[in-house]
Motif scaffolding. Structure first.
Motif, mmCIF file in Angstrom:
data_model
loop_
_atom_site.group_PDB
_atom_site.id
_atom_site.type_symbol
_atom_site.label_atom_id
_atom_site.label_comp_id
_atom_site.label_asym_id
_atom_site.label_seq_id
_atom_site.Cartn_x
_atom_site.Cartn_y
_atom_site.Cartn_z
ATOM 1 N N ARG A 323 2.735 7.833 10.907
ATOM 2 C CA ARG A 323 1.363 7.957 10.647
ATOM 3 C C ARG A 323 -0.130 6.343 10.283
ATOM 4 N NH1 ARG A 323 -2.226 11.669 10.217
ATOM 5 N NH2 ARG A 323 -3.326 12.462 8.853
ATOM 6 N N ALA A 324 1.069 5.698 10.133
ATOM 7 C CA ALA A 324 0.094 4.685 10.045
ATOM 8 C C ALA A 324 -0.705 4.155 10.773
ATOM 9 C CB ALA A 324 0.547 3.429 9.284
ATOM 10 N N LEU A 470 -8.073 -3.464 7.495
ATOM 11 C CA LEU A 470 -7.750 -4.705 7.820
ATOM 12 C C LEU A 470 -6.098 -4.813 6.819
ATOM 13 C CD1 LEU A 470 -8.278 -7.604 8.677
ATOM 14 C CD2 LEU A 470 -9.044 -7.942 5.827
ATOM 15 N N ARG A 471 -5.545 -4.250 5.609
ATOM 16 C CA ARG A 471 -4.409 -4.599 5.268
ATOM 17 C C ARG A 471 -2.962 -4.195 5.863
ATOM 18 N NH1 ARG A 471 -5.556 -4.261 0.427
ATOM 19 N NH2 ARG A 471 -6.107 -2.677 0.356
ATOM 20 N N GLU A 546 -5.017 8.230 2.392
ATOM 21 C CA GLU A 546 -3.452 7.930 2.575
ATOM 22 C C GLU A 546 -3.196 6.498 3.588
ATOM 23 O OE1 GLU A 546 -2.172 11.184 5.765
ATOM 24 O OE2 GLU A 546 -0.524 10.411 5.646
ATOM 25 N N LEU A 547 -4.851 6.002 3.786
ATOM 26 C CA LEU A 547 -4.594 5.090 4.595
ATOM 27 C C LEU A 547 -4.559 3.940 3.870
ATOM 28 C CD1 LEU A 547 -6.071 2.888 7.167
ATOM 29 C CD2 LEU A 547 -7.734 3.023 6.517
ATOM 30 N N LEU A 552 -1.443 -0.480 1.208
ATOM 31 C CA LEU A 552 -1.137 -1.190 0.018
ATOM 32 C C LEU A 552 0.424 -0.832 -0.119
ATOM 33 C CD1 LEU A 552 -3.267 0.103 -2.953
ATOM 34 C CD2 LEU A 552 -3.521 -1.853 -2.157
ATOM 35 N N ALA A 553 1.355 0.322 0.280
ATOM 36 C CA ALA A 553 2.567 -0.403 0.457
ATOM 37 C C ALA A 553 2.970 -1.243 1.077
ATOM 38 C CB ALA A 553 3.455 1.584 0.910
ATOM 39 N N LEU A 554 2.109 -1.681 2.372
ATOM 40 C CA LEU A 554 2.631 -2.385 3.053
ATOM 41 C C LEU A 554 2.491 -3.373 2.823
ATOM 42 C CD1 LEU A 554 1.428 -1.280 7.116
ATOM 43 C CD2 LEU A 554 4.076 -1.985 6.235
#
Length: 558
Positions: A323-324, A470-471, A546-547, A552-554
């Motif tokens: 998804r990402a 970027l993140r 979602e992005l 943030l999870a990453l």
DNA sequence: GGCCTATACATGTCATTTGG
DNA sequence: CCAAATGACATGTATAGGCC
């Protein structure tokens, strides 16, 4: 006792350790190492944990000498299924023997279970293990550690002691001739040691030692051989596309373990690559595992095995979900890298003469207004706090080992977009006055001919959407990278000047910029900027959220 | 003098490390 | 923890030296 390169104190300590285990030191010492290159440990040597700490940090770093945590060693051997059916295990950078000792213990247990003990067992074990290292003292300790781990067998064997296959190696060229069938390689090659030259014949032609080791190991492995290597994670998704290509062409990736910051005191993250030699090419599934604090491994919910092949520089972000990737690719569609529209540079680097260069008050005609601190740059707004940089190249006394990087005055003095390098989001402001930023900032100058209005760039950079992008691509919270690097900024996707959506959104973006510049940057304005940039990058509102969640999870995992 | 190469010097970037 | 700072080094540019 011939000391060779091993400090006498260490030898005495080794002798004592052996005696206390009932082993005659004379059978083991002075060790297999006789390279008289004058390499000596400083400070008090200790048999295991203390040796590396006794070395000067600079030289350890230079050679990439770090202890591999025991749990990681065991997991690597588990992944290999050592001893299993293997005939031989090679560690091309064995250090004090973390992998070899653990492997030896397993062999001893297995042999004992089948009734082989004493000298014959020792001979079998010593015949199955091979180690190389640059540091002769580490090799010596490796042997002592092996002997101590096998104390029982040594006592049984009496004078029937084996010849260990431990050899000094050149860090440049781990002398791995073709390895025999049935050979597995395990180890933690030195990371970050810069090779003095690109090794001749190297495909990868990287001077980063971990890349070279990986290549050398894959070249040496026989068909059917395996290697499980502990490597810096940057190999998978930073500027090393050639080693990635080499791996893909020469091996089958069986597993990727994301081990995070497993090395105490080291801010690089580790990955474990489980590679089967030969027969690259096919996109067989890769098992991706993430280490947990309790020492177990888990499968991330939505990892994307194999997708790195389609990435332009084969980047392998093991935790990037399908998804990402889809969202990322959508954002990149019809966009161009920021670096093609803007020249991006680092601000003034004061080197080791900060106090001389950056001054709190007007120093005279050589003074230029300096933007230094985080507070001076908020979204859209620059607030000069009154510091100056003494812009005089004559201040740098190179003969006194001083250095600094003053940059190019015409560029610094011109209107440009300043970007903060730290923080958990992108922050930018249009600098109309030509203030002089320190290297805590990057700056973007419109390229003559084809560019975007700086106001639009500032607005886009301040949007959450670009920050989240970027993140997602370079997760930066608690990471080895404390700052945004030039390359990160240059790679950001921007709409081309002729992009019809940009034409349409332009006036609104300008309006937002005006509001921001006037200090009227409030939540509703921010909201409308999100709306606008989301649309510009082809994301719906839910997709933009979602992005944000994914990025943030990453970042927070790390 | 013109061209090529080696060297020195200057600028620019990296990869963390430091310190508040 | 995170913004600021730093040492090392890679890259770029100017100049000197060598050769024809």
């Amino acid at each position: 006792m011939n000391q060779g390169p091993v400090p006498g104190e260490l030898l005495r300590e080794a002798a004592t350790a052996l005696q206390s285990r009932g082993i005659d030191p004379g059978l083991v010492l002075p060790g297999p190492v006789d390279r008289a290159d004058g390499q000596r440990a400083t400070g008090p040597g200790r048999l295991d944990g203390g040796y590396l700490e006794s070395l000067p940090l600079a030289s350890r770093r230079e050679r990439g000498q770090y202890y591999t945590p025991a749990w990681l060693v065991e997991d690597v051997l588990d992944w290999l299924d050592w001893p299993g059916e293997w005939k031989q295990l090679v560690d091309p950078s064995c250090g004090t023997g973390a992998f070899l000792v653990a492997a030896a213990r397993r062999l001893a247990t297995q042999l004992e279970a089948s009734g082989v003990t004493g000298g014959p067992a020792l001979a079998r074990i010593a015949g199955s293990l091979r180690g190389y290292d640059v540091d002769p003292v580490a090799l010596f300790l490796c042997k002592v550690n092996l002997v101590c781990a096998l104390e029982k067998l040594y006592r049984q064997a009496g004078s029937q002691v084996p010849q260990w296959q431990l050899q000094p190696a050149d860090v440049l060229y781990p002398r791995l001739g073709p390895l025999a069938p049935g050979t597995a390689v395990a180890g933690n090659p030195p990371w970050g040691a810069r090779l003095p030259e690109v090794p001749p014949g190297s495909y990868v032609s990287e001077r980063e030692s971990a890349c070279w080791f990986t290549e050398a190991i894959l070249r040496a492995l026989p068909p059917g051989g395996r290697c499980v290597l502990v490597l810096p994670d940057i190999i998978l998704f930073k500027h090393y596309p050639r080693i990635r290509r080499f791996i893909l062409e020469h091996a089958q990736i069986l597993r990727v373990g994301v081990a995070g910051r497993s090395f105490p005191g080291v801010s690089m993250e580790a990955v474990v690559l489980d590679l089967a030699a030969g027969g690259g090419g096919s996109d067989s599934p890769v098992e991706i595992l993430v280490s947990l604090p309790d020492g177990t491994w888990t499968r991330p919910p939505a990892a994307l095995p194999g997708a790195f092949r389609s990435h332009p520089s084969l980047k392998f972000n093991a935790l990037m979900s399908e998804r990402a990737v889809a969202l990322k690719e959508r954002m990149e569609q019809d966009k161009v890298p920021l670096g093609t529209l803007f020249v991006v540079r680092e601000g003034i680097h004061s080197g080791n003469i900060r106090h001389k260069l950056f001054v709190p008050a007007y120093p005279g005609p050589e003074g230029r207004p300096l933007i230094l601190g985080r507070r001076e740059l908020r979204p859209f707004v620059l607030t000069w706090e009154g510091r100056y940089v003494r812009y005089d190249p004559g201040l740098v006394r190179r003969s006194d080992r001083e250095y600094a990087s003053l940059g190019r005055e015409p560029e610094l003095a011109s209107a440009k977009v300043l970007v903060r390098r730290t923080g958990d989001r992108l922050t930018a402001a249009y600098d109309r006055r030509g203030l002089f930023p320190s290297n805590n900032f990057l700056y973007c100058l419109p390229r003559p001919g084809r560019s975007l209005p700086p106001e639009l760039l500032a607005a886009l950079l301040n949007s959450r959407v670009l920050g989240d992008y970027l993140r997602l691509v370079h997760p930066m919270v608690n990471r080895a990278f404390a700052e945004i690097k030039l390359i990160h900024l240059r790679d950001l996707p921007l709409p081309a000047p002729e992009d019809p959506r940009l034409q349409q959104a332009g006036p609104d973006l300008f309006a937002i910029h005006r509001k921001g510049e006037a200090g009227l940057w409030d939540p509703p304005t921010e909201e409308s900027l999100e709306e606008l940039t989301g649309w510009l990058y082809g994301l719906t509102r839910p997709e933009a959220s979602e992005l944000r969640r994914l990025s943030l999870a990453l970042a927070q995992r790390r």
